[in-house]
Design an enzyme around this catalytic site. Sequence first.
Site, PDB file in Angstrom:
ATOM      1  N   TYR A  93       0.842  -1.201   0.000  1.00  0.00           N
ATOM      2  CA  TYR A  93       0.000   0.000   0.000  1.00  0.00           C
ATOM      3  C   TYR A  93       0.880   1.254   0.000  1.00  0.00           C
ATOM      4  CZ  TYR A  93      -3.083   3.637   1.781  1.00  0.00           C
ATOM      5  OH  TYR A  93      -3.769   4.822   1.951  1.00  0.00           O
ATOM      6  N   GLU A 127     -11.094   6.086   5.608  1.00  0.00           N
ATOM      7  CA  GLU A 127     -10.384   6.838   6.647  1.00  0.00           C
ATOM      8  C   GLU A 127     -11.297   7.078   7.847  1.00  0.00           C
ATOM      9  OE1 GLU A 127      -7.265   7.409   6.909  1.00  0.00           O
ATOM     10  OE2 GLU A 127      -6.472   7.319   4.877  1.00  0.00           O
ATOM     11  N   TRP A 156      -4.761   1.889  10.593  1.00  0.00           N
ATOM     12  CA  TRP A 156      -4.994   1.777   9.163  1.00  0.00           C
ATOM     13  C   TRP A 156      -4.816   0.326   8.721  1.00  0.00           C
ATOM     14  CZ3 TRP A 156      -7.758   3.651   5.624  1.00  0.00           C
ATOM     15  CH2 TRP A 156      -7.511   3.382   4.273  1.00  0.00           C
TER      16      TRP A 156
END
Length: 190
Positions: A16, A38, A46
């Site tokens: 990512y 988010e 995350w």
Amino acid sequence: MERCAWCEGFDAYRQYHDLEWGVPLRDPLALFELLMLEGAQAGLSWATILKKRDNYRRAFDGFDPEKIARYDERKMAQLLADPGIVRNRAKVGAVVQNARAYLEMRERGQRFDAFLWDFVGGRTRQNAWSGRHAVPASTAQSDAMSKALKKLGFKFVGSTICYAFMQSAGLVNDHVTTCFRHEQVRALAG
């Protein structure tokens, strides 16, 4: 090859970081999806959301605002029973509310991508942090974005969430200067 320290830990995180994080994103629907993810991250890592991203895409009909805006209580109950996503009523409800706010913006002729990019003057803000401890959790721009989104009816868009979104969507280049992606992302931003 040196990377931002936050992405170490597992392969999907590094991938990512290496391929997506900080790359300027201009597609309105991709920006909507990222902002929703988010928001789902609030209070979590995350990594948790990244591991569940495909489940989120499946559960929320590819983050299609038209479909999400029509979710009823039955669909909400299905989502809250889905172990593939974070089963938090406020967060799930926020996605539905945010889809409606997104569509209202579009109906008024306001482009979601232009609205978001206006907070950085339409161009990626190039930062030059020497280490991760220098990177802020929020800025005046993320404060302004948060306030404007809330005024439009969006939920789970606090300043810290907005800044994380700005980082991931490439509105700011927050790769540390020693990271191999710092200059690559700078070049992508033009």
